[in-house]
Design a protein around this motif. Structure first.
Motif, PDB file in Angstrom:
ATOM      1  N   UNK A 313      45.816  40.035  82.175  1.00 29.31           N
ATOM      2  CA  UNK A 313      45.233  39.257  81.078  1.00 29.31           C
ATOM      3  C   UNK A 313      44.380  38.109  81.634  1.00 29.31           C
ATOM      4  N   UNK A 314      44.911  37.439  82.635  1.00 34.24           N
ATOM      5  CA  UNK A 314      44.215  36.318  83.271  1.00 34.24           C
ATOM      6  C   UNK A 314      42.866  36.787  83.842  1.00 34.24           C
ATOM      7  N   UNK A 315      42.905  37.912  84.562  1.00 34.10           N
ATOM      8  CA  UNK A 315      41.679  38.454  85.169  1.00 34.10           C
ATOM      9  C   UNK A 315      40.647  38.825  84.111  1.00 34.10           C
ATOM     10  N   UNK A 316      41.137  39.416  83.022  1.00 32.72           N
ATOM     11  CA  UNK A 316      40.214  39.869  81.966  1.00 32.72           C
ATOM     12  C   UNK A 316      39.504  38.680  81.325  1.00 32.72           C
ATOM     13  N   UNK A 317      40.232  37.585  81.157  1.00 35.33           N
ATOM     14  CA  UNK A 317      39.610  36.382  80.609  1.00 35.33           C
ATOM     15  C   UNK A 317      38.604  35.831  81.627  1.00 35.33           C
ATOM     16  N   UNK A 318      39.017  35.793  82.874  1.00 32.40           N
ATOM     17  CA  UNK A 318      38.196  35.215  83.944  1.00 32.40           C
ATOM     18  C   UNK A 318      36.857  35.946  84.076  1.00 32.40           C
ATOM     19  N   UNK A 319      36.892  37.304  84.016  1.00 33.24           N
ATOM     20  CA  UNK A 319      35.635  38.047  84.180  1.00 33.24           C
ATOM     21  C   UNK A 319      34.910  38.227  82.853  1.00 33.24           C
ATOM     22  N   UNK A 320      35.472  37.682  81.796  1.00 32.53           N
ATOM     23  CA  UNK A 320      34.831  37.717  80.482  1.00 32.53           C
ATOM     24  C   UNK A 320      34.511  39.142  80.041  1.00 32.53           C
ATOM     25  N   UNK A 321      35.498  40.002  80.129  1.00 37.95           N
ATOM     26  CA  UNK A 321      35.294  41.427  79.879  1.00 37.95           C
ATOM     27  C   UNK A 321      34.809  41.693  78.455  1.00 37.95           C
ATOM     28  N   UNK A 322      35.289  40.897  77.502  1.00 36.42           N
ATOM     29  CA  UNK A 322      34.944  41.156  76.097  1.00 36.42           C
ATOM     30  C   UNK A 322      33.435  40.997  75.891  1.00 36.42           C
ATOM     31  N   UNK A 323      32.877  39.912  76.436  1.00 33.08           N
ATOM     32  CA  UNK A 323      31.446  39.674  76.294  1.00 33.08           C
ATOM     33  C   UNK A 323      30.631  40.729  77.028  1.00 33.08           C
ATOM     34  N   UNK A 324      31.115  41.120  78.195  1.00 35.80           N
ATOM     35  CA  UNK A 324      30.415  42.152  78.981  1.00 35.80           C
ATOM     36  C   UNK A 324      30.307  43.468  78.193  1.00 35.80           C
ATOM     37  N   UNK A 325      31.431  43.842  77.573  1.00 36.90           N
ATOM     38  CA  UNK A 325      31.445  45.074  76.793  1.00 36.90           C
ATOM     39  C   UNK A 325      30.499  44.931  75.592  1.00 36.90           C
ATOM     40  N   UNK A 326      30.598  43.783  74.916  1.00 38.28           N
ATOM     41  CA  UNK A 326      29.746  43.562  73.737  1.00 38.28           C
ATOM     42  C   UNK A 326      28.268  43.641  74.089  1.00 38.28           C
ATOM     43  N   UNK A 327      27.886  42.987  75.184  1.00 47.24           N
ATOM     44  CA  UNK A 327      26.474  43.011  75.600  1.00 47.24           C
ATOM     45  C   UNK A 327      25.985  44.435  75.847  1.00 47.24           C
ATOM     46  N   UNK A 328      26.794  45.199  76.547  1.00 47.54           N
ATOM     47  CA  UNK A 328      26.397  46.580  76.873  1.00 47.54           C
ATOM     48  C   UNK A 328      26.232  47.414  75.610  1.00 47.54           C
ATOM     49  N   UNK A 329      27.176  47.257  74.677  1.00 50.09           N
ATOM     50  CA  UNK A 329      27.098  48.063  73.460  1.00 50.09           C
ATOM     51  C   UNK A 329      25.893  47.679  72.616  1.00 50.09           C
ATOM     52  N   UNK A 330      25.603  46.382  72.540  1.00 55.71           N
ATOM     53  CA  UNK A 330      24.445  45.942  71.757  1.00 55.71           C
ATOM     54  C   UNK A 330      23.150  46.457  72.372  1.00 55.71           C
ATOM     55  N   UNK A 331      23.102  46.416  73.702  1.00 55.64           N
ATOM     56  CA  UNK A 331      21.942  46.938  74.438  1.00 55.64           C
ATOM     57  C   UNK A 331      21.760  48.427  74.114  1.00 55.64           C
ATOM     58  N   UNK A 332      22.876  49.122  74.145  1.00 57.59           N
ATOM     59  CA  UNK A 332      22.910  50.560  73.860  1.00 57.59           C
ATOM     60  C   UNK A 332      22.366  50.852  72.465  1.00 57.59           C
ATOM     61  N   UNK A 333      22.829  50.024  71.498  1.00 58.89           N
ATOM     62  CA  UNK A 333      22.396  50.213  70.110  1.00 58.89           C
ATOM     63  C   UNK A 333      20.895  49.958  69.987  1.00 58.89           C
ATOM     64  N   UNK A 334      20.425  48.869  70.645  1.00 52.51           N
ATOM     65  CA  UNK A 334      19.011  48.514  70.486  1.00 52.51           C
ATOM     66  C   UNK A 334      18.087  49.538  71.159  1.00 52.51           C
ATOM     67  N   UNK A 335      18.536  50.136  72.284  1.00 54.03           N
ATOM     68  CA  UNK A 335      17.675  51.143  72.924  1.00 54.03           C
ATOM     69  C   UNK A 335      17.666  52.460  72.152  1.00 54.03           C
ATOM     70  N   UNK A 336      18.772  52.744  71.457  1.00 55.76           N
ATOM     71  CA  UNK A 336      18.815  54.024  70.730  1.00 55.76           C
ATOM     72  C   UNK A 336      18.141  53.922  69.365  1.00 55.76           C
ATOM     73  N   UNK A 337      17.819  52.700  68.972  1.00 53.10           N
ATOM     74  CA  UNK A 337      17.169  52.535  67.668  1.00 53.10           C
ATOM     75  C   UNK A 337      15.660  52.789  67.767  1.00 53.10           C
TER      76      UNK A 337
END
Lengths: 337, 337
Positions: A313-337
């Motif tokens: 849990x500590x590592x996941x917060x430290x590397x900011x995994x949630x934001x990383x995933x969100x950024x990738x998915x948004x990028x994915x959505x915008x390129x497929x549009x």
């Protein structure tokens, strides 16, 4: 400074064991602060046994907790004042950056989706974890978050698994394998065949193709993508097999006097091996795809295992995994549009 | 006297290795006779290397053989003069009582159903095999025969698995477990829940309930019932994990001079363990539910593994498993009418 919310209730291991694990983790990460969730009856007396510095630990008592046999639907309706729900709410309100529980898996997943909400563009969150292989470590998802997964869900798992592997294992271009009953193209379900075709044409993805059950521990790929039913069975089958072999190793070296002597000489080397395969080291699976770090610990783990889940849990917060995933998915959505 | 038909073609191991395995088995079972199927090009020269007594071995040459990447549909249409098809036909005509192949699994299953036909009342044949556990041995089915299985198919697997376990492992009232992602009643797919309800009310069946992946090697139940996709992944995951642990054991005992010394002392005991988990000993899965003994050997096995698969075929003929299964199913049908 990272603050974690810890639900100490509902685990087979018991409050005392989890607290011991928390103390172990605290000794390794003196800078981390905690919100501890429990019922007064279970927690207050146990807390006195640990010299937890008051400025690092804050205790929140709830009326109730989620039982191991609690039903998802009922808890969603009436489980607001449970330790699990309140721990999740503390992440939404920003009091903590991550939450960890060793309680009822099904309810935890449902409450996480309900309280934290899923990230934009996520079809279904998945459970992901690191697993030991001959080549080091790989990651596998979904490990039981959703039982019925369509091809588009599997493709998204591949994307999320890639980011997780990059950030957690540091692999620049992780290879992705789709778990199947054979590597030939005609093998498998329709959803798998569709997912295969979609992944093959996905840009920026190092898609290996189909992998089989034995490829998981071989380390053939960095990310093993599968549906939640198969992933859950595969994970537990692998863990069970490791436990069986440890059990048989112990038995072999106790079978006679000479075996005991040989075992005594071999012990330090066998312990190296045991440490490598220790399932406690791999304890702590992440709900990937929700708006917050939510880590699940095995309910039956001991203090060492729980301390490792806290580390996750500590590592996941430290590397900011949630934001990383969100950024990738948004990028994915915008390129497929 | 038992006669087995052996398809020597299409295996990764190669004709020479399979012949070596056949010779090993022949030495153990001098009373067994054989029909050997191969292409003239591949087989005739290899045969000269083995002193096989002519009155026990008969060779049948076919024009062609089933490739590892052959497609099921095409082979069903045009694969009549392949070694695999002819070996299967020899069982139908009564020239042999059982058939064994290490060739293309999908085609073998399809040809078996097509040529041998399924037993009366069988919805779908299944692949069954023995597996090592902490308590000795269990059996598991389906290991990849069918990917999509309904509740009534799972229930029939339980019945067939029970008979197999009784006859092969000698367990009088085998306990039956349904593989799931948890043991709680609300867990799993609809088909599993339906199968659970049906099995709970099945008379004369020692139904344990749900089991999880780790229960397989724990030996919680004598018969693990699952769909072909999950069973295939679980079997291969277990085998892969065993291989990983053997690999790591070897590595640990080669890591330094003192490790090598310790390994040398521990060797006889480690070899006991290795023998117990040797996947070759468990080689030979049965197609359960077709009108004849059809055994599948791993394509990549060596001579020792192939000799074990021949042993399986021999045992299945000896205990008359096909008739046992047929009797039970007919009884089942007549009581439910």
């Amino acid at each position: 400074m990272i603050r974690l919310s810890v639900d100490l209730m509902g685990a087979d291991a018991g409050v005392a064991e989890l607290l011991k694990g928390l103390y172990l983790f605290h000794k390794r990460r003196l800078e981390c602060t905690f919100l501890l969730f429990g019922t007064r009856a279970a927690l207050s007396s146990e807390l006195k046994r640990y010299p937890l510095p008051k400025h690092l630990f804050e205790v929140v008592y709830a009326q109730d907790y989620v039982n191991s046999d609690a039903e998802v639907f009922r808890t969603l309706k009436s489980g607001i004042d449970t330790t699990m729900a309140r721990a999740l709410h503390s992440v939404v309100s920003g009091q903590a950056q991550g939450v960890i529980s060793a309680g009822n898996t099904g309810v935890y997943l449902a409450l996480s989706r309900f309280i934290l909400k899923t990230l934009e563009g996520v079809f279904r969150p998945a459970i992901i974890s690191q697993i030991p292989t001959c080549r080091g470590e790989s990651v596998m998802l979904d490990l039981g978050g959703n039982l019925d997964n369509s091809s588009k869900v599997l493709v998204q798992y591949a994307l999320m698994g890639k980011i997780f592997c990059q950030k957690v294992l540091g692999v620049e271009s992780p290879s992705i394998g789709l778990l199947n009953v054979g590597t030939e193209l005609q093998k498998g379900t329709d959803a798998l065949k569709e997912a295969y075709d979609m992944l093959k044409h996905q840009k920026g993805l190092n898609f290996y193709g189909y992998v089989e059950g034995n490829d998981i521990s071989k380390g053939t790929v960095d990310v093993v993508v599968t549906d939640g039913f198969t992933g859950n069975v595969a994970l537990k089958t692998g863990e069970g097999t490791m436990r069986m072999m440890s059990f048989m190793l112990n038995r072999v070296f106790r079978s006679s006097f000479s075996a005991r002597c040989a075992g005594w000489i071999a012990k330090p080397f066998l312990q190296d091996l045991k440490a490598y395969f220790d399932p406690r080291v791999y304890n702590g699976a992440l709900w990937l795809g929700v708006r917050g770090v939510a880590v699940k610990s095995h309910g039956g783990t001991d203090s060492i295992g729980f301390s490792h889940a806290l580390e996750t849990a500590y590592d996941m917060v430290r590397i900011n995994i949630v934001q990383e995933i969100q950024n990738t998915l948004l990028q994915q959505i915008s390129t497929s549009e």
